[in-house]
Design an enzyme around this catalytic site. Structure first.
Site, mmCIF file in Angstrom:
data_model
loop_
_atom_site.group_PDB
_atom_site.id
_atom_site.type_symbol
_atom_site.label_atom_id
_atom_site.label_comp_id
_atom_site.label_asym_id
_atom_site.label_seq_id
_atom_site.Cartn_x
_atom_site.Cartn_y
_atom_site.Cartn_z
ATOM 1 C CG ASP A 133 -11.429 -3.588 -0.058
ATOM 2 O OD1 ASP A 133 -11.834 -3.302 0.886
ATOM 3 O OD2 ASP A 133 -10.601 -4.617 -0.229
ATOM 4 C CG HIS A 167 -11.009 -7.917 7.540
ATOM 5 N ND1 HIS A 167 -11.099 -7.880 6.186
ATOM 6 C CD2 HIS A 167 -10.218 -6.816 7.940
ATOM 7 C CE1 HIS A 167 -10.332 -6.831 5.731
ATOM 8 N NE2 HIS A 167 -9.859 -6.231 7.070
ATOM 9 C CE LYS A 205 -7.122 -5.353 1.255
ATOM 10 N NZ LYS A 205 -8.667 -5.271 2.042
ATOM 11 C CB SER A 252 -10.636 -4.504 11.627
ATOM 12 O OG SER A 252 -10.483 -5.640 10.923
ATOM 13 C CD GLU A 266 -8.692 -9.325 11.042
ATOM 14 O OE1 GLU A 266 -7.545 -8.996 11.760
ATOM 15 O OE2 GLU A 266 -8.834 -9.124 10.179
ATOM 16 C CG ASP A 325 -11.941 -6.297 2.587
ATOM 17 O OD1 ASP A 325 -12.393 -5.372 3.426
ATOM 18 O OD2 ASP A 325 -10.825 -6.689 2.376
ATOM 19 N NE ARG A 326 -12.283 -3.014 6.864
ATOM 20 C CZ ARG A 326 -12.410 -1.686 7.487
ATOM 21 N NH1 ARG A 326 -12.435 -1.797 8.872
ATOM 22 N NH2 ARG A 326 -12.132 -0.597 7.057
ATOM 23 C CG ASP A 361 -14.230 -2.057 3.378
ATOM 24 O OD1 ASP A 361 -14.790 -2.756 3.096
ATOM 25 O OD2 ASP A 361 -12.789 -2.636 3.892
ATOM 26 N NE ARG A 407 -3.151 -0.607 3.044
ATOM 27 C CZ ARG A 407 -2.646 -0.526 4.361
ATOM 28 N NH1 ARG A 407 -2.418 0.453 5.075
ATOM 29 N NH2 ARG A 407 -2.526 -1.908 4.723
ATOM 30 C CB SER A 417 -8.414 -1.028 2.251
ATOM 31 O OG SER A 417 -9.311 -1.555 3.153
ATOM 32 C CG HIS A 418 -9.760 1.422 5.891
ATOM 33 N ND1 HIS A 418 -9.404 -0.031 5.770
ATOM 34 C CD2 HIS A 418 -9.346 1.920 6.751
ATOM 35 C CE1 HIS A 418 -8.763 -0.300 6.646
ATOM 36 N NE2 HIS A 418 -8.424 1.176 7.445
#
Length: 458
Positions: A239, A324, A113, A322, A320, A241-242, A237, A15, A103-104
């Site tokens: 992308d 995920h 990723k 976060s 998680e 994934d959350r 988020d 990143r 991502s965010h």
């Protein structure tokens, strides 16, 4: 070979700032290394997807040029959520994929990723990629570039798996992230009535930051729930994934409590299954998982590390703090905010009041994530010192798999070094305010003793 910017090679992904540390040339070189790694493992193709960032088309093109230069085919799956890119690796049978995503992070960031041969690259594997490029340890060939559409197969796979007991009306905030390209259609197919917020994909993120782990980014969902007859709010988020979840009365259901709901559901079909959660999660998960017939396993923070542990243990579920969440039961074991949202609504649709199962989940007074900002490298030095000298009278258990988590009979405190930014992450939880203050005081003394003059956020 010329040196690459070390700061872009993070613990769980790559990143950086576009056109500064992360240029098209750098990404092309990384693509060449990824193709070379895939070739060594006997892979023949890598699927490439990208989120809705403005830099995505150029960087995805450079990545695919690099992959092809290694003699590996690059399959362009287009502008899709990161979990759809993961899905493509299964659907297309190539076992390898890269999502070009920031991502965010803010709009001027992007990243990668990476999954090669079914393994998510993390830690040493990412550093090895950098070393491979700088040493010129690359294969050469002429891979082919082609396109594939996996979106419809992804939607059909979820619609075929998840069944709502009744229709639900929901507020859906995509934060102008790439989830907006597919989530409204998917959830309508599942039987939902959607009140959409910011579902137009816009890499400038003009309305709010696409990060549902921050309560301030859920303000529009809370307001819309108040103003409409929608039962529940969800948010994704940047992308996809959350997942973020908000009840009708505006309470944010944080991901560790979401995981309780999922654990009870999954364990009803997989008795004795292991449920993995990271060190930032509530301590109430341990007893909850055991009461529902499962085996709790606390593990390191980081989507790639949790995925690796899930694969190693065969656990049917992991999550998680976060946001995920990883379903292996009925799904593939990768983190997927859209699928997680579908599984959530499947459970809640069984109740006449969709909010009741969420409101009944156990809870404790706790702090959000608190950050101590430090210079590069200092967070790890502080934690080494804290492990060596920290004194926590009355502690029942001290867990040091990822930082220092001190568990008491009535709460816990955590200090861990972030693997993505130079901060120490703190979190506290207890049965009541007095216990919370006592645990924070113990950490205050230990941190100040380990690092004199440290500025604490509590």
């Amino acid at each position: 070979m010329s040196q690459l910017p070390a700061e872009i090679f993070k613990a769980y992904d790559i990143r950086g700032i576009v056109d500064k540390s992360l240029t098209a040339d750098v990404v092309r070189r990384i693509g060449h290394a990824l193709g070379s790694l895939a070739a060594e493992q006997g892979q023949t193709a890598i699927a490439v997807g990208r989120d809705g960032r403005l830099s995505g088309p150029e960087l995805a093109g450079a990545l695919m040029d690099g992959i092809c230069a290694a003699g590996i085919d690059a399959i362009d799956v287009g502008c899709v959520p990161t979990p759809v890119t993961y899905f493509a690796a299964y659907e297309l049978g190539c076992n390898s994929c890269v999502s070009v995503t920031g991502s965010h992070n803010p709009p001027d960031y992007n990243g990668l990723k990476m999954v090669i041969g079914g393994t998510t690259l993390a830690l040493d594997a990412i550093q090895d990629l950098k070393a491979r490029i700088e040493a010129g340890n690359l294969t050469h060939g002429a891979g082919q570039r082609r396109s594939a559409d996996v979106l419809s197969a992804y939607v059909e796979r979820i619609v075929g798996d998840v069944k709502l007991a009744r229709p639900l009306k929901i507020v859906m905030d995509c934060g102008n992230g790439v989830a907006g390209a597919i989530a409204p259609e998917l959830f309508k197919r599942l039987g939902c009535d959607i009140v959409p917020l910011y579902c137009e994909v816009d890499g400038n993120f003009p309305n709010h930051h696409p990060d549902p782990s921050k309560p301030e980014n859920l303000a529009d969902v809370i307001r819309t729930l108040r103003e409409t007859d929608a039962e529940l709010g969800i948010a994704f988020d940047g992308d996809g994934d959350r997942l973020g979840v908000v009840t009708k009365d505006g309470e944010v259901i944080f991901p560790d409590r979401q995981l309780m709901l999922f654990a009870a559901d999954v364990l009803s079909r997989v008795p004795g299954g292991t449920v993995i959660y990271d060190v930032k999660c509530t301590r109430l998960l341990d007893g909850w998982i055991r009461r529902h017939g499962g085996e709790p396993l606390m593990w390191n923070t980081g989507h790639a590390l949790v995925k690796a542990k899930l694969k190693e243990t065969g656990a049917p579920l992991a999550g998680e703090m976060s946001g995920h969440t990883f379903f292996k039961e009925r799904w593939y074991g990768f983190d997927d905010g859209l699928y997680t949202g579908a599984r959530l609504l499947e459970i809640l649709s069984r109740s006449a009041d969709a909010n009741a199962p969420l409101k009944s989940l156990p809870n404790s007074p706790s702090t959000p994530e608190l950050n101590i900002k430090m210079a590069e490298g200092e967070p790890f030095a502080l934690l080494d010192q804290l492990k060596a000298t920290g004194d926590f009278p009355g502690a029942e258990r001290i867990v040091t798999i990822d930082g220092v988590r001190v568990e008491y009979a009535d709460g816990f405190g955590l200090a861990r070094p972030s693997n993505t930014t130079p901060v120490v992450v703190l979190r506290f939880e207890a049965d009541d305010a007095a216990a919370l203050a006592r645990i924070q005081d113990a950490f205050r003394q230990a941190l100040q003793a380990a690092w004199p003059g440290i500025a604490l956020p509590f």
